[in-house]
Write a protein that holds these residues in place. Sequence first.
Motif, PDB file in Angstrom:
ATOM      1  N   TYR A  37       0.848  -1.176   0.000  1.00 29.68           N
ATOM      2  CA  TYR A  37       0.000   0.000   0.000  1.00 29.68           C
ATOM      3  C   TYR A  37       0.893   1.238   0.000  1.00 29.68           C
ATOM      4  O   TYR A  37       1.950   1.271   0.635  1.00 29.68           O
ATOM      5  N   GLN A  39       0.938   5.317   0.946  1.00 29.53           N
ATOM      6  CA  GLN A  39       0.246   6.357   1.702  1.00 29.53           C
ATOM      7  C   GLN A  39       0.951   7.689   1.464  1.00 29.53           C
ATOM      8  O   GLN A  39       1.957   7.996   2.087  1.00 29.53           O
ATOM      9  N   ARG A  43      -2.460  10.983   3.303  1.00 30.15           N
ATOM     10  CA  ARG A  43      -2.747   9.890   4.236  1.00 30.15           C
ATOM     11  C   ARG A  43      -3.735   8.865   3.677  1.00 30.15           C
ATOM     12  O   ARG A  43      -4.103   7.926   4.372  1.00 30.15           O
ATOM     13  N   GLN A  44      -4.163   9.032   2.438  1.00 26.12           N
ATOM     14  CA  GLN A  44      -5.033   8.018   1.829  1.00 26.12           C
ATOM     15  C   GLN A  44      -4.243   6.721   1.647  1.00 26.12           C
ATOM     16  O   GLN A  44      -3.079   6.750   1.284  1.00 26.12           O
ATOM     17  N   MET A  45      -4.869   5.590   1.918  1.00 26.26           N
ATOM     18  CA  MET A  45      -4.231   4.280   1.712  1.00 26.26           C
ATOM     19  C   MET A  45      -4.606   3.787   0.327  1.00 26.26           C
ATOM     20  O   MET A  45      -5.777   3.554   0.040  1.00 26.26           O
TER      21      MET A  45
ATOM     22  N   LEU B  88      -5.348   8.576  13.319  1.00 30.32           N
ATOM     23  CA  LEU B  88      -6.139   8.535  12.090  1.00 30.32           C
ATOM     24  C   LEU B  88      -6.873   7.198  12.085  1.00 30.32           C
ATOM     25  O   LEU B  88      -6.256   6.145  12.234  1.00 30.32           O
ATOM     26  N   PHE B  90      -9.084   4.630  10.065  1.00 29.37           N
ATOM     27  CA  PHE B  90      -9.491   4.230   8.727  1.00 29.37           C
ATOM     28  C   PHE B  90     -10.637   3.241   8.799  1.00 29.37           C
ATOM     29  O   PHE B  90     -10.654   2.334   9.637  1.00 29.37           O
ATOM     30  N   PHE B 106      -9.896   1.361   1.157  1.00 27.22           N
ATOM     31  CA  PHE B 106      -9.837   2.234   2.324  1.00 27.22           C
ATOM     32  C   PHE B 106     -10.527   3.566   2.075  1.00 27.22           C
ATOM     33  O   PHE B 106     -10.453   4.135   0.984  1.00 27.22           O
ATOM     34  N   PRO B 108     -10.915   7.708   3.359  1.00 27.39           N
ATOM     35  CA  PRO B 108      -9.902   8.754   3.545  1.00 27.39           C
ATOM     36  C   PRO B 108      -9.451   8.900   4.988  1.00 27.39           C
ATOM     37  O   PRO B 108      -8.458   9.564   5.253  1.00 27.39           O
TER      38      PRO B 108
END
Lengths: 114, 115
Positions: A37, A39, A43-45, B88, B90, B106, B108
């Motif tokens: 993944y 990031q 911070r979006q995965m 954070l 998720f 996922f 945001p």
Amino acid sequence: AQTVTQSQPEMSVQEAETVTLSCTYDTSENNYYLFWYKQPPSRQMILVIRQEAYKQQNATENRFSVNFQKAAKSFSLKISDSQLGDTAMYFCAFGQKGAQKLVFGQGTRLTINP
Amino acid sequence: AAGVIQSPRHLIKEKRETATLKCYPIPRHDTVYWYQQGPGQDPQFLISFYEKMQSDKGSIPDRFSAQQFSDYHSELNMSSLELGDSALYFCASSLTRGQVYNEQFFGPGTRLTVL
């Protein structure tokens, strides 16, 4: 319990170079999946690539490819022709077939320099 | 294509307060997962639901609870907040039924800050 280890906290390469990120894992299971993944600073995965453990052929997605060594429990990510937009934190993750949670490594912060 | 929706995106709470995080999975996805990512840390699995039933549980504190509703959205309830809960959060969703493997998509994330 499964564990995932990324031994490179940070890496830095020049644009257009090739870079390889390392990942090792520990499991007694035979059916599982491995993922990389990305990031970015947002911070979006974002899923980069996945590998099914039962497949011997290494997965490839455009500039991204993996070197999956099942016996050695190693799963490295190679990024070819690196671009500035590849700058991000990269997480290796393990998913056991049938179970649902992902186990992540500590991450590698990759910086692509112009 | 529709993605996972999380609300709110940012949340600021005081210690000992309560917070509720919401997750709306991708339409037709039947499984929801919650992860917590502390500063400089990797995401840690908290809990998951398949078809509105808890399917797996990770390192979720007893102060936290979660559920999945009939419309498949999920809520993570956090009580007696502590400074260490700042992270954070998720939510991810996947289609599990009839699939060889379930790719997790996922959202945001919700950034929770506890003061």
